[in-house]
Scaffold this active site. Structure first.
Site, PDB file in Angstrom:
ATOM      1  N   ARG A  53       0.839  -1.202   0.000  1.00 20.84           N
ATOM      2  CA  ARG A  53       0.000   0.000   0.000  1.00 20.84           C
ATOM      3  C   ARG A  53       0.876   1.255   0.000  1.00 20.84           C
ATOM      4  O   ARG A  53       1.750   1.410   0.851  1.00 20.84           O
ATOM      5  CB  ARG A  53      -0.888   0.010   1.238  1.00 20.84           C
ATOM      6  CG  ARG A  53      -1.687   1.296   1.401  1.00 20.84           C
ATOM      7  CD  ARG A  53      -2.488   1.256   2.691  1.00 20.84           C
ATOM      8  NE  ARG A  53      -3.201   2.485   2.918  1.00 20.84           N
ATOM      9  CZ  ARG A  53      -3.293   3.101   4.103  1.00 20.84           C
ATOM     10  NH1 ARG A  53      -2.695   2.595   5.168  1.00 20.84           N
ATOM     11  NH2 ARG A  53      -3.971   4.208   4.217  1.00 20.84           N
ATOM     12  N   ASP A 109      -3.783   4.336  -2.448  1.00 20.35           N
ATOM     13  CA  ASP A 109      -4.990   4.877  -1.808  1.00 20.35           C
ATOM     14  C   ASP A 109      -5.656   5.930  -2.679  1.00 20.35           C
ATOM     15  O   ASP A 109      -6.877   6.004  -2.790  1.00 20.35           O
ATOM     16  CB  ASP A 109      -4.597   5.589  -0.501  1.00 20.35           C
ATOM     17  CG  ASP A 109      -4.800   4.740   0.736  1.00 20.35           C
ATOM     18  OD1 ASP A 109      -5.096   3.536   0.603  1.00 20.35           O
ATOM     19  OD2 ASP A 109      -4.646   5.295   1.842  1.00 20.35           O
ATOM     20  N   HIS A 169     -13.876   6.372   7.347  1.00 19.38           N
ATOM     21  CA  HIS A 169     -12.751   5.507   7.728  1.00 19.38           C
ATOM     22  C   HIS A 169     -12.164   6.074   9.013  1.00 19.38           C
ATOM     23  O   HIS A 169     -11.573   7.165   9.014  1.00 19.38           O
ATOM     24  CB  HIS A 169     -11.691   5.449   6.619  1.00 19.38           C
ATOM     25  CG  HIS A 169     -10.534   4.565   6.995  1.00 19.38           C
ATOM     26  ND1 HIS A 169     -10.335   3.318   6.447  1.00 19.38           N
ATOM     27  CD2 HIS A 169      -9.542   4.739   7.904  1.00 19.38           C
ATOM     28  CE1 HIS A 169      -9.265   2.766   7.006  1.00 19.38           C
ATOM     29  NE2 HIS A 169      -8.759   3.618   7.891  1.00 19.38           N
ATOM     30  N   LEU A 170     -12.345   5.344  10.109  1.00 16.39           N
ATOM     31  CA  LEU A 170     -11.917   5.823  11.425  1.00 16.39           C
ATOM     32  C   LEU A 170     -10.740   4.963  11.889  1.00 16.39           C
ATOM     33  O   LEU A 170     -10.922   3.906  12.495  1.00 16.39           O
ATOM     34  CB  LEU A 170     -13.082   5.729  12.427  1.00 16.39           C
ATOM     35  CG  LEU A 170     -14.443   6.286  11.942  1.00 16.39           C
ATOM     36  CD1 LEU A 170     -15.537   6.026  12.985  1.00 16.39           C
ATOM     37  CD2 LEU A 170     -14.325   7.788  11.660  1.00 16.39           C
ATOM     38  N   GLY A 171      -9.534   5.396  11.548  1.00 15.63           N
ATOM     39  CA  GLY A 171      -8.337   4.642  11.950  1.00 15.63           C
ATOM     40  C   GLY A 171      -7.408   5.597  12.664  1.00 15.63           C
ATOM     41  O   GLY A 171      -7.858   6.526  13.353  1.00 15.63           O
ATOM     42  N   GLY A 288      -9.767   0.995  12.009  1.00 21.91           N
ATOM     43  CA  GLY A 288      -9.483   0.315  13.287  1.00 21.91           C
ATOM     44  C   GLY A 288     -10.417   0.694  14.432  1.00 21.91           C
ATOM     45  O   GLY A 288     -10.801  -0.159  15.235  1.00 21.91           O
ATOM     46  N   VAL A 289     -10.795   1.960  14.505  1.00 22.91           N
ATOM     47  CA  VAL A 289     -11.662   2.402  15.614  1.00 22.91           C
ATOM     48  C   VAL A 289     -13.052   1.781  15.445  1.00 22.91           C
ATOM     49  O   VAL A 289     -13.633   1.236  16.397  1.00 22.91           O
ATOM     50  CB  VAL A 289     -11.753   3.943  15.660  1.00 22.91           C
ATOM     51  CG1 VAL A 289     -12.702   4.405  16.749  1.00 22.91           C
ATOM     52  CG2 VAL A 289     -10.371   4.555  15.844  1.00 22.91           C
ATOM     53  N   GLU A 336      -8.243  -3.776   3.837  1.00 18.37           N
ATOM     54  CA  GLU A 336      -7.301  -3.264   2.835  1.00 18.37           C
ATOM     55  C   GLU A 336      -6.468  -4.404   2.265  1.00 18.37           C
ATOM     56  O   GLU A 336      -6.057  -4.370   1.105  1.00 18.37           O
ATOM     57  CB  GLU A 336      -6.390  -2.204   3.479  1.00 18.37           C
ATOM     58  CG  GLU A 336      -7.116  -0.893   3.786  1.00 18.37           C
ATOM     59  CD  GLU A 336      -6.519  -0.127   4.963  1.00 18.37           C
ATOM     60  OE1 GLU A 336      -6.273  -0.756   6.021  1.00 18.37           O
ATOM     61  OE2 GLU A 336      -6.313   1.092   4.830  1.00 18.37           O
TER      62      GLU A 336
HETATM   63  N1  LIG Z   1      -9.097  -2.965  20.414  1.00 17.01           N
HETATM   64  C1  LIG Z   1      -9.293  -1.672  20.109  1.00 17.01           C
HETATM   65  N2  LIG Z   1     -10.151  -0.904  20.792  1.00 17.01           N
HETATM   66  C2  LIG Z   1     -10.328   0.390  20.482  1.00 17.01           C
HETATM   67  N3  LIG Z   1      -9.683   1.024  19.499  1.00 17.01           N
HETATM   68  C3  LIG Z   1      -8.817   0.329  18.799  1.00 17.01           C
HETATM   69  C4  LIG Z   1      -8.570  -1.046  19.066  1.00 17.01           C
HETATM   70  N4  LIG Z   1      -7.666  -1.467  18.212  1.00 17.01           N
HETATM   71  C5  LIG Z   1      -7.370  -0.381  17.444  1.00 17.01           C
HETATM   72  N5  LIG Z   1      -8.059   0.677  17.832  1.00 17.01           N
HETATM   73  C6  LIG Z   1      -8.011   2.028  17.275  1.00 17.01           C
HETATM   74  O1  LIG Z   1      -7.713   1.919  15.948  1.00 17.01           O
HETATM   75  C7  LIG Z   1      -6.632   2.825  15.637  1.00 17.01           C
HETATM   76  C8  LIG Z   1      -5.790   2.204  14.587  1.00 17.01           C
HETATM   77  O2  LIG Z   1      -6.577   2.050  13.444  1.00 17.01           O
HETATM   78  P1  LIG Z   1      -5.966   1.423  12.150  1.00 17.01           P
HETATM   79  O3  LIG Z   1      -6.994   1.591  11.088  1.00 17.01           O
HETATM   80  O4  LIG Z   1      -5.513   0.033  12.424  1.00 17.01           O
HETATM   81  O5  LIG Z   1      -4.752   2.429  11.960  1.00 17.01           O
HETATM   82  P2  LIG Z   1      -3.483   2.451  11.002  1.00 17.01           P
HETATM   83  O6  LIG Z   1      -3.840   1.639   9.801  1.00 17.01           O
HETATM   84  O7  LIG Z   1      -3.279   3.859  10.624  1.00 17.01           O
HETATM   85  O8  LIG Z   1      -2.324   1.936  11.756  1.00 17.01           O
HETATM   86  C9  LIG Z   1      -5.855   2.992  16.898  1.00 17.01           C
HETATM   87  O9  LIG Z   1      -5.266   4.258  16.931  1.00 17.01           O
HETATM   88  C10 LIG Z   1      -6.932   2.852  17.934  1.00 17.01           C
HETATM   89  O10 LIG Z   1      -7.414   4.141  18.182  1.00 17.01           O
HETATM   90  C1  LIG Z   2      -4.240   7.823   4.756  1.00 15.00           C
HETATM   91  C2  LIG Z   2      -4.113   7.491   6.198  1.00 15.00           C
HETATM   92  O1  LIG Z   2      -4.187   8.370   7.013  1.00 15.00           O
HETATM   93  O2  LIG Z   2      -3.918   6.200   6.502  1.00 15.00           O
HETATM   94  P1  LIG Z   2      -3.834   5.535   7.968  1.00 15.00           P
HETATM   95  O3  LIG Z   2      -5.138   5.807   8.652  1.00 15.00           O
HETATM   96  O4  LIG Z   2      -3.649   4.068   7.689  1.00 15.00           O
HETATM   97  O5  LIG Z   2      -2.701   6.121   8.699  1.00 15.00           O
HETATM   98 MG   LIG Z   3      -4.884   2.338   8.200  1.00 20.65          MG
END
Ligand SMILES: Nc1ncnc2c1ncn2[C@@H]1O[C@H](COP(=O)(O)OP(=O)(O)O)[C@@H](O)[C@H]1O
Ligand SMILES: CC(=O)OP(=O)(O)O
Ligand SMILES: [Mg+2]
Length: 354
Positions: A53, A109, A169-171, A288-289, A336
């Site tokens: 990615r 992306d 998308h809540l990451g 992830g959130v 993804e």
């Molecule tokens: N078990 C969980 N409970 C609550 N929030 C979580 C958990 N696992 C991950 N998260 C949330 O998801 C976020 C990561 O999301 P993700 O989409 O995996 O991020 P990235 O791809 O950018 O690394 C973390 O910052 C956290 O806030």
């Molecule tokens: C584009 C981007 O912010 O990706 P990630 O949430 O995986 O950090």
């Molecule tokens: Mg991500």
């Protein structure tokens, strides 16, 4: 059958999934990855094909097999995605060095947003200046969005051409996208993944005057960039690492205010996305959130009754959760990795390399 290694360097983690055909066989996740060293377990077994990615593909609309020329081109985009592009380039270099005979495909992306109409693509700057410096809105999280869009159409039991959805998308990064007929028509991230919503450590959009103010007060451009990308967002507001788990465990008022601001801004962006759609068939929550926290999902939805979205009866469908309503809410598990494998297979389907 082709084995594919899908690599997803996110801003807070590195995720690797090995596929045998369409089936994921092994997955690992390195949380808090430093983006510099490539953990040996990520390269433990040679696949037939590697998919990596890259958040920023510039004007590219399709995946690209990595060679030296493509690598140089993607390196030039590093300043536009400082949390993502350099780690992805390091990962790509390690893969190509370890398995020089194996095709490594860069999947972007930004490509999902290549059909943005001018009103969502342009920045309101002098046209000549924007053209001279390549300034336009691109949009990100496209691999996640491609999977979420396909899945939403399946859950709606409708061809994707006849759907209008909003995907949040809540990451670690946060974005909201309006998708109509399977095509991104507007999105909250723009020239870089810094625009729009606050993320784990990113400020999101600010009044440009804040930047002038800090520069005039002596902050260097480098410090300003680091502050806005690595020390702001939920981390900056709360004094924690910005992970929602840390925020929710923290009893301080700062942490509570950070969560409240986050939820408010996500809802506000979802409401704004509605204005970009001619039809609204489903709200999709992913990242992830959303994957891990049903309570935060419910708190986003609770403030959106005016859009017809409401917390009704829930049922699960495979990995995903459907909340009844008109329109319904789909919590679609982030995949993804599946999209990476799919795109890489498609990009190399005629090559003898496989
Ligand atoms: N078990 C969980 N409970 C609550 N929030 C979580 C958990 N696992 C991950 N998260 C949330 O998801 C976020 C990561 O999301 P993700 O989409 O995996 O991020 P990235 O791809 O950018 O690394 C973390 O910052 C956290 O806030
Ligand atoms: C584009 C981007 O912010 O990706 P990630 O949430 O995986 O950090
Ligand atoms: Mg991500």
């Amino acid at each position: 059958m082709t084995t594919v290694l899908a690599l997803n360097p996110g801003s807070s983690s590195l995720k690797a999934t090995w596929f045998d055909g369409d089936d994921p066989v092994t997955a690992i996740r390195v949380d808090g990855w430093d983006g510099r060293t490539v953990p040996p377990e990520v390269l433990w077994q040679r696949p037939d094909l590697v998919a990596i990615r890259f958040v920023h593909g510039g004007e590219r609309t399709e995946p690209a097999v990595l060679d030296d020329a493509v690598t140089v081109e993607l390196a030039a985009l590093a300043p536009l995605a400082p949390l993502h592009q350099p780690p992805a380039l390091r990962l790509a270099a390690a893969v190509r060095q370890r398995w020089p005979e194996t095709a490594a495909v860069a999947c972007f992306d930004s490509a999902f947003h290549s059909g943005l109409p001018p009103r969502a693509r342009l920045c309101a700057l002098p046209r000549g200046l924007a053209a001279e410096h390549g300034i336009r809105r691109f949009g990100f999280h496209g691999l996640s969005l491609a999977h979420a869009t396909r899945r939403a159409a399946e859950l709606l039991r409708r061809p994707v051409e006849h759907t209008g959805i909003i995907v949040a998308h809540l990451g670690a990064g946060t974005s909201v996208t309006a998708v109509e007929g399977g095509v991104s028509v507007d999105t909250s991230m723009g020239f870089s993944p810094s625009e729009g919503l606050p993320g784990r450590t990113r400020s999101g959009s600010l009044d440009p005057a804040v930047l002038f103010h800090l520069l005039r007060r002596g902050m260097s451009p480098g410090d300003l960039e680091r502050t806005l990308t690595t020390r702001s967002g939920l981390a900056g507001l709360s004094g924690t690492d910005g992970d929602t788990r840390s925020l929710l465990a923290d009893p301080s008022r700062d942490a509570a205010e950070a969560v409240d601001l986050y939820l408010h801004r996500v809802r506000r962006e979802i409401a704004a996305a509605r204005a970009s759609l001619t039809r609204f068939d489903a709200l999709v929550l992913t990242g992830g959130v959303a994957d891990h926290n049903p309570d935060l999902r419910a708190r986003v939805v609770a403030g959106l009754r005016f859009l017809g979205v409401a917390g009704g009866p829930e049922h699960t469908d495979a990995d995903d959760v459907v909340t009844a309503g008109a329109p319904p809410v789909f919590a679609v598990r982030t995949r993804e990795d599946r999209e990476l494998a799919r795109q890489a297979r498609h990009a190399t389907r005629d090559r003898s390399l496989r």
